[in-house]
Design a protein around this motif. Structure first.
Motif, PDB file in Angstrom:
ATOM      1  N   GLY A 222       0.779  -1.289  -0.061  1.00  0.00           N
ATOM      2  CA  GLY A 222      -0.035  -0.018   0.020  1.00  0.00           C
ATOM      3  C   GLY A 222       0.921   1.341  -0.088  1.00  0.00           C
ATOM      4  O   GLY A 222       0.288   2.375   0.008  1.00  0.00           O
ATOM      5  N   GLY A 223       2.105   0.949  -0.138  1.00  0.00           N
ATOM      6  CA  GLY A 223       3.094   2.312   0.004  1.00  0.00           C
ATOM      7  C   GLY A 223       3.463   2.682  -1.210  1.00  0.00           C
ATOM      8  O   GLY A 223       2.977   2.794  -2.277  1.00  0.00           O
ATOM      9  N   VAL A 224       4.865   2.894  -1.592  1.00  0.00           N
ATOM     10  CA  VAL A 224       5.108   3.417  -2.904  1.00  0.00           C
ATOM     11  C   VAL A 224       5.586   2.472  -4.122  1.00  0.00           C
ATOM     12  O   VAL A 224       5.330   2.862  -5.146  1.00  0.00           O
ATOM     13  CB  VAL A 224       6.806   4.156  -2.698  1.00  0.00           C
ATOM     14  CG1 VAL A 224       6.515   5.233  -1.790  1.00  0.00           C
ATOM     15  CG2 VAL A 224       7.714   3.142  -2.143  1.00  0.00           C
ATOM     16  N   HIS A 225       5.434   1.172  -3.730  1.00  0.00           N
ATOM     17  CA  HIS A 225       5.713   0.271  -4.932  1.00  0.00           C
ATOM     18  C   HIS A 225       4.331  -0.563  -4.890  1.00  0.00           C
ATOM     19  O   HIS A 225       3.967  -0.915  -4.050  1.00  0.00           O
ATOM     20  CB  HIS A 225       6.655  -0.849  -4.553  1.00  0.00           C
ATOM     21  CG  HIS A 225       7.877  -0.188  -4.348  1.00  0.00           C
ATOM     22  ND1 HIS A 225       8.792  -0.044  -3.238  1.00  0.00           N
ATOM     23  CD2 HIS A 225       8.750   0.498  -5.187  1.00  0.00           C
ATOM     24  CE1 HIS A 225       9.820   0.684  -3.424  1.00  0.00           C
ATOM     25  NE2 HIS A 225       9.941   0.705  -4.683  1.00  0.00           N
ATOM     26  N   ARG A 226       3.892  -0.782  -5.946  1.00  0.00           N
ATOM     27  CA  ARG A 226       2.668  -1.588  -6.311  1.00  0.00           C
ATOM     28  C   ARG A 226       3.082  -3.007  -6.778  1.00  0.00           C
ATOM     29  O   ARG A 226       4.117  -2.924  -7.508  1.00  0.00           O
ATOM     30  CB  ARG A 226       1.752  -1.030  -7.622  1.00  0.00           C
ATOM     31  CG  ARG A 226       1.134   0.278  -6.917  1.00  0.00           C
ATOM     32  CD  ARG A 226       0.049   0.737  -8.080  1.00  0.00           C
ATOM     33  NE  ARG A 226       0.699   0.859  -9.398  1.00  0.00           N
ATOM     34  CZ  ARG A 226       1.522   2.070  -9.627  1.00  0.00           C
ATOM     35  NH1 ARG A 226       1.798   3.124  -8.965  1.00  0.00           N
ATOM     36  NH2 ARG A 226       2.165   1.976 -11.073  1.00  0.00           N
ATOM     37  N   TYR A 227       2.550  -4.042  -6.120  1.00  0.00           N
ATOM     38  CA  TYR A 227       3.246  -5.580  -6.659  1.00  0.00           C
ATOM     39  C   TYR A 227       1.841  -6.391  -6.134  1.00  0.00           C
ATOM     40  O   TYR A 227       0.956  -6.023  -5.534  1.00  0.00           O
ATOM     41  CB  TYR A 227       4.505  -5.713  -5.979  1.00  0.00           C
ATOM     42  CG  TYR A 227       4.431  -5.540  -4.488  1.00  0.00           C
ATOM     43  CD1 TYR A 227       4.640  -4.435  -3.778  1.00  0.00           C
ATOM     44  CD2 TYR A 227       4.114  -6.507  -3.517  1.00  0.00           C
ATOM     45  CE1 TYR A 227       4.758  -4.333  -2.446  1.00  0.00           C
ATOM     46  CE2 TYR A 227       4.069  -6.739  -2.407  1.00  0.00           C
ATOM     47  CZ  TYR A 227       4.384  -5.385  -1.634  1.00  0.00           C
ATOM     48  OH  TYR A 227       4.501  -5.397  -0.330  1.00  0.00           O
ATOM     49  N   ASN A 228       2.090  -7.576  -6.631  1.00  0.00           N
ATOM     50  CA  ASN A 228       1.006  -8.575  -6.561  1.00  0.00           C
ATOM     51  C   ASN A 228       1.626  -9.741  -5.620  1.00  0.00           C
ATOM     52  O   ASN A 228       2.822 -10.088  -5.454  1.00  0.00           O
ATOM     53  CB  ASN A 228       0.978  -9.342  -7.769  1.00  0.00           C
ATOM     54  CG  ASN A 228      -0.302 -10.270  -7.668  1.00  0.00           C
ATOM     55  OD1 ASN A 228      -1.516  -9.831  -7.351  1.00  0.00           O
ATOM     56  ND2 ASN A 228      -0.202 -11.484  -8.174  1.00  0.00           N
TER      57      ASN A 228
ATOM     58  N   ARG B   8      -2.140  -4.167 -15.962  1.00  0.00           N
ATOM     59  CA  ARG B   8      -0.599  -4.838 -16.033  1.00  0.00           C
ATOM     60  C   ARG B   8      -0.605  -5.764 -17.531  1.00  0.00           C
ATOM     61  O   ARG B   8      -0.898  -6.745 -17.577  1.00  0.00           O
ATOM     62  CB  ARG B   8      -0.274  -5.726 -14.912  1.00  0.00           C
ATOM     63  CG  ARG B   8      -0.088  -4.922 -13.729  1.00  0.00           C
ATOM     64  CD  ARG B   8      -0.099  -6.068 -12.571  1.00  0.00           C
ATOM     65  NE  ARG B   8       0.167  -5.204 -11.376  1.00  0.00           N
ATOM     66  CZ  ARG B   8      -0.124  -5.834 -10.177  1.00  0.00           C
ATOM     67  NH1 ARG B   8      -0.744  -6.905  -9.881  1.00  0.00           N
ATOM     68  NH2 ARG B   8       0.156  -5.018  -8.782  1.00  0.00           N
ATOM     69  N   HIS B  62      -2.238  -2.118  -5.909  1.00  0.00           N
ATOM     70  CA  HIS B  62      -1.573  -2.974  -4.834  1.00  0.00           C
ATOM     71  C   HIS B  62      -2.342  -4.087  -4.690  1.00  0.00           C
ATOM     72  O   HIS B  62      -3.680  -4.014  -4.089  1.00  0.00           O
ATOM     73  CB  HIS B  62      -1.236  -2.421  -3.490  1.00  0.00           C
ATOM     74  CG  HIS B  62      -0.863  -0.935  -3.412  1.00  0.00           C
ATOM     75  ND1 HIS B  62       0.608  -0.695  -3.572  1.00  0.00           N
ATOM     76  CD2 HIS B  62      -1.231   0.324  -3.474  1.00  0.00           C
ATOM     77  CE1 HIS B  62       0.876   0.577  -3.472  1.00  0.00           C
ATOM     78  NE2 HIS B  62      -0.273   1.021  -3.355  1.00  0.00           N
ATOM     79  N   THR B  63      -1.973  -5.097  -4.996  1.00  0.00           N
ATOM     80  CA  THR B  63      -2.963  -6.375  -5.023  1.00  0.00           C
ATOM     81  C   THR B  63      -2.577  -7.479  -4.230  1.00  0.00           C
ATOM     82  O   THR B  63      -1.241  -8.077  -4.335  1.00  0.00           O
ATOM     83  CB  THR B  63      -2.896  -7.030  -6.655  1.00  0.00           C
ATOM     84  OG1 THR B  63      -1.868  -7.205  -7.305  1.00  0.00           O
ATOM     85  CG2 THR B  63      -3.563  -5.785  -7.617  1.00  0.00           C
ATOM     86  N   LEU B  85      -6.170   3.920   2.881  1.00  0.00           N
ATOM     87  CA  LEU B  85      -6.104   3.345   1.725  1.00  0.00           C
ATOM     88  C   LEU B  85      -7.562   2.871   1.139  1.00  0.00           C
ATOM     89  O   LEU B  85      -8.331   2.809   1.941  1.00  0.00           O
ATOM     90  CB  LEU B  85      -5.388   2.063   1.729  1.00  0.00           C
ATOM     91  CG  LEU B  85      -3.971   2.464   1.808  1.00  0.00           C
ATOM     92  CD1 LEU B  85      -2.966   0.862   2.195  1.00  0.00           C
ATOM     93  CD2 LEU B  85      -3.017   2.843   0.539  1.00  0.00           C
TER      94      LEU B  85
END
Ligand SMILES: Cc1ncc(C[n+]2csc(CCOP(=O)(O)OP(=O)(O)O)c2C)c(N)n1
Ligand code: SF4
Ligand SMILES: [Mg+2]
Lengths: 382, 267
Positions: A222-228, B8, B62-63, B85
């Motif tokens: 939920g911070g500066v990087h978006r990832y799965n 994506r 964010h997933t 959020l």
């Protein structure tokens, strides 16, 4: 009494350890004999700006702490047998997605509802293999309140170091007994904070790309990087993959990061082992009775010693083998049908010299129970 | 931001069958997010397991793709830790209301600020067409070769009774309405539920002789009606679309902040 000297229950000692370690989020569901942990934290956490939530069941509690850990918090849940069973699927998720978290199981009698208010140590193998699939896990235990505190701090440190769930496998006697606890000064025990990525925001961050030393720096979700993040086998982006090479590599990584560090993860205590002819191996509240027997026999000149295990998983087989190497006999003292005895037999050079002193009636094993086995082994009849 | 910037592309092609309604939900959701002018960094998507839950992997938010039925419980942990959020939780009908039914009613009861999207295709798509708690009576499924005798839930009624403070329904045919409802649901402070009737032509459609995707969407057009319409009075079998509940109640994370305040005062 000095303010840092307390007289309290083992469950409260666990709370003190967790707060010392930096716990900020707890989710739980009441169950005897662990409930005092939730009750105490419902008062303590909001005072320091932390969060406590009573979820609808143990499954939800486990899931909630995983979500909270991802965002950057030190997290814990606490339960007992039936609730520990419910947590298993989500526990495996934390293994797979490599989410640091601490899961307390204050053991009671089982299977099923069993005996809610009395002691047992029947969940040792469930801690090891309760969730499905090949995996490795860390499990710590303790026999007295000072060690409950210390092992709780260790559990957080290990969880954050290795990005793994850590199980604290206490038992009803330790959880409910009252004794002294001296809370160390801040800084006396070093605390581990999780490794966070140095990759700046806006730059591609690979959540599952290990560094050269095998560690995976995290980025607060939920911070500066978006990832799965997923419970499926996944590649370095955290995206699902069934590529055999990716699957093999990930499973090896998950197992090796724990199993290759058995010695680093081993916590144990030894009493009179140097010249011991009979070695008792025990853990949790059983180890209290074992130590009592050892001290009495020593006073009479008999060469007994105790190896008290505090890390149960990964099983410290090398240490057990070395400590038992010169013993004429080894007696495993535990309150189940021999779950750790089987590990000890597999670890030592002469499994035929390993015996079991146990109790499975949800009563604390007594020095007399242990003495009866010793008489048999020593050929003195019952 | 262009719709495609929320995606994506690296992870395409997607895994859904041709004609699957889940992609339409994705599209409507992105339009809602775009119309709200939200940045990708302020959205967290938490999903469970099912064809529907795969939606999270394709989006550049964010997933968190979790386990079957438990998405709302994971989302509760994320939201309570980081209340600033925006949490969106897409779920299948089985995911949300069979295995996840308990979490669904309790998230509603708490009124925690999550946006739950129930992608209701009345079937377990991912596992190959078994009936779900939303299939209803007389439906053919791989585990109901002689047709179901199970009654179904009404998602909107259930959510309302459990305490959800925003409850709406639309379909994959009514994409404009769906986008509008999703927008309102995201803006709503508290637990919001949007049920979307969506088609699984592969399993539900084929087994129940409903035709392909187009015929199934036409069925949504012919068998639904706006909330409170005259048509509903004349034909009670019609399914209502629109907003059923929209009210203000204390939100859980805000309420917990008061717990912290009380605890710290008493110190
Ligand atoms: C604990 C558990 N039980 C069962 C399954 C198998 N499973 C995967 S998806 C699914 C149902 C999916 O149906 P639904 O939630 O309606 O989503 P859809 O695929 O229709 O979009 C089931 C039963 C699972 N993954 N985990
Ligand atoms: S099986 Fe059904 S729900 Fe799943 S992708 Fe195909 S059409 Fe969609
Ligand atoms: Mg479905």
């Amino acid at each position: 009494m000095k303010p840092n000297i307390k007289f309290l229950q083992g469950n409260e000692a666990c709370v003190e350890g967790a707060l010392y370690a930096g716990l900020r989020f707890f989710a739980g569901y009441p169950i005897t004999p662990s409930t005092e942990i939730a009750e105490t934290l419902s008062a303590r956490l909001p005072r320091i700006g932390g969060k406590f939530i009573q979820m609808e069941d143990e499954i939800a509690s486990m899931c909630a702490i995983i979500g909270a850990s991802l965002t950057g918090n030190k997290v814990m849940t606490a339960t007992s047998g039936p609730g520990f069973s419910l947590k298993q699927e989500a526990l495996g998720y934390a293994v797979m997605a490599e989410i640091p978290c601490v899961v307390v199981n204050v053991q009671r009698g089982g299977p099923s509802t069993g005996n809610p208010t009395h002691v047992a140590q029947g969940d040792v193998m469930q801690a090891r293999w309760g969730t499905h699939g090949d995996h490795a896990i860390v499990t710590l235990t303790a026999s007295n309140h000072q060690d409950v505190f210390a092992m709780t701090v260790e559990a957080f440190n290990i969880a954050e170091t290795f990005r793994t769930p850590v199980i604290l496998l206490f038992d009803e006697v330790v959880g409910h007994m009252r004794e002294k606890l001296v809370i160390p000064e801040p800084g006396d025990i070093p605390l581990v904070e999780r490794l966070r990525t140095s990759v700046p925001g806006g730059v591609d961050y690979h959540p599952y790309l290990p560094r050269e030393d095998g560690r995976l720096p995290m980025s607060d979700f939920g911070g500066v990087h978006r990832y799965n993040v997923t419970g499926l086998f996944h590649d370095m982006w955290g995206f699902p993959s069934d590529n055999p090479g990716v699957v093999h590599g990930l499973l090896r990584h998950l197992v090796d990061k724990i199993e290759n560090n058995v010695d680093q993860l081993a916590r144990y205590k030894e009493f009179y082992l140097d010249d011991a002819e009979v070695v008792l191996v025990s853990y949790g509240s059983s180890a209290r009775s074992a130590l009592h027997v050892v001290r009495n026999r020593r006073a009479r000149g008999e060469k007994l010693g105790l190896l008290e295990l505090q890390t149960l998983w990964p099983f410290p087989a090398g240490i057990v083998r070395a400590k038992c190497a010169r013993a004429r006999s080894v007696v495993v003292v535990e309150m189940n049908t021999g779950q750790i005895m089987r590990e000890v037999k597999a670890a030592v050079e002469a499994p035929e010299k390993v015996f079991l002193a146990n109790r499975i009636d949800c009563s604390l094993i007594t020095p007399t129970d242990i003495r009866n086995i010793l008489r048999l082994i020593q050929g003195r009849g019952v | 931001m262009a719709i495609k910037d929320y995606i994506r592309e690296r992870f395409f092609p997607h895994m859904w069958c041709p004609g699957c309604g889940h992609g339409i939900v994705l599209n409507s959701l992105l339009r809602a997010v775009e119309e709200l002018g939200m940045s990708k960094n302020e959205i967290v998507m938490v999903s469970g397991i099912g064809c529907s839950s795969r939606i999270s992997g394709y989006l550049d938010f964010h997933t968190l793709h979790t386990i079957h039925g438990r998405a709302l419980a994971f989302a509760t942990g994320v939201k309570l830790s980081r209340p600033e959020l925006n949490l969106i939780v897409p779920m299948g009908d089985g995911d949300a209301l069979a295995i996840g039914g308990n979490h669904f009613i309790h998230a509603a009861r708490r009124n925690i600020d999550l946006t739950a999207i129930v992608m209701n295709n009345r079937i377990y798509g991912m596992t190959g067409g078994q009936f779900s708690p939303l299939s209803g009576c007389g439906v053919m499924a791989t585990t109901a070769p002689f047709a179901t005798v199970d009654q179904s839930f009404d998602v909107a009624e259930l959510a309302k009774a459990a305490g959800a403070t925003f409850v709406a329904r639309s379909t994959t045919y009514h994409v404009q309405q769906l986008t509008k409802l999703l927008r309102e649901a995201i803006l709503h402070e508290g637990f919001s539920v949007v049920e979307v009737l969506t088609q699984c032509p592969t399993y539900f459609g084929r087994r129940n002789k409903q035709g392909g995707a187009v015929e199934m969407m036409k069925w949504f057009k012919d068998n639904t009606t706006p909330v409170g319409s005259k048509a509903k009075q004349e034909n009670p079998a019609l399914i209502e679309r629109g907003i059923f509940v929209q009210k203000e109640m204390p939100e859980y994370c805000k309420a917990y902040d008061q717990v912290i305040e009380r605890a710290q005062k008493g110190k």
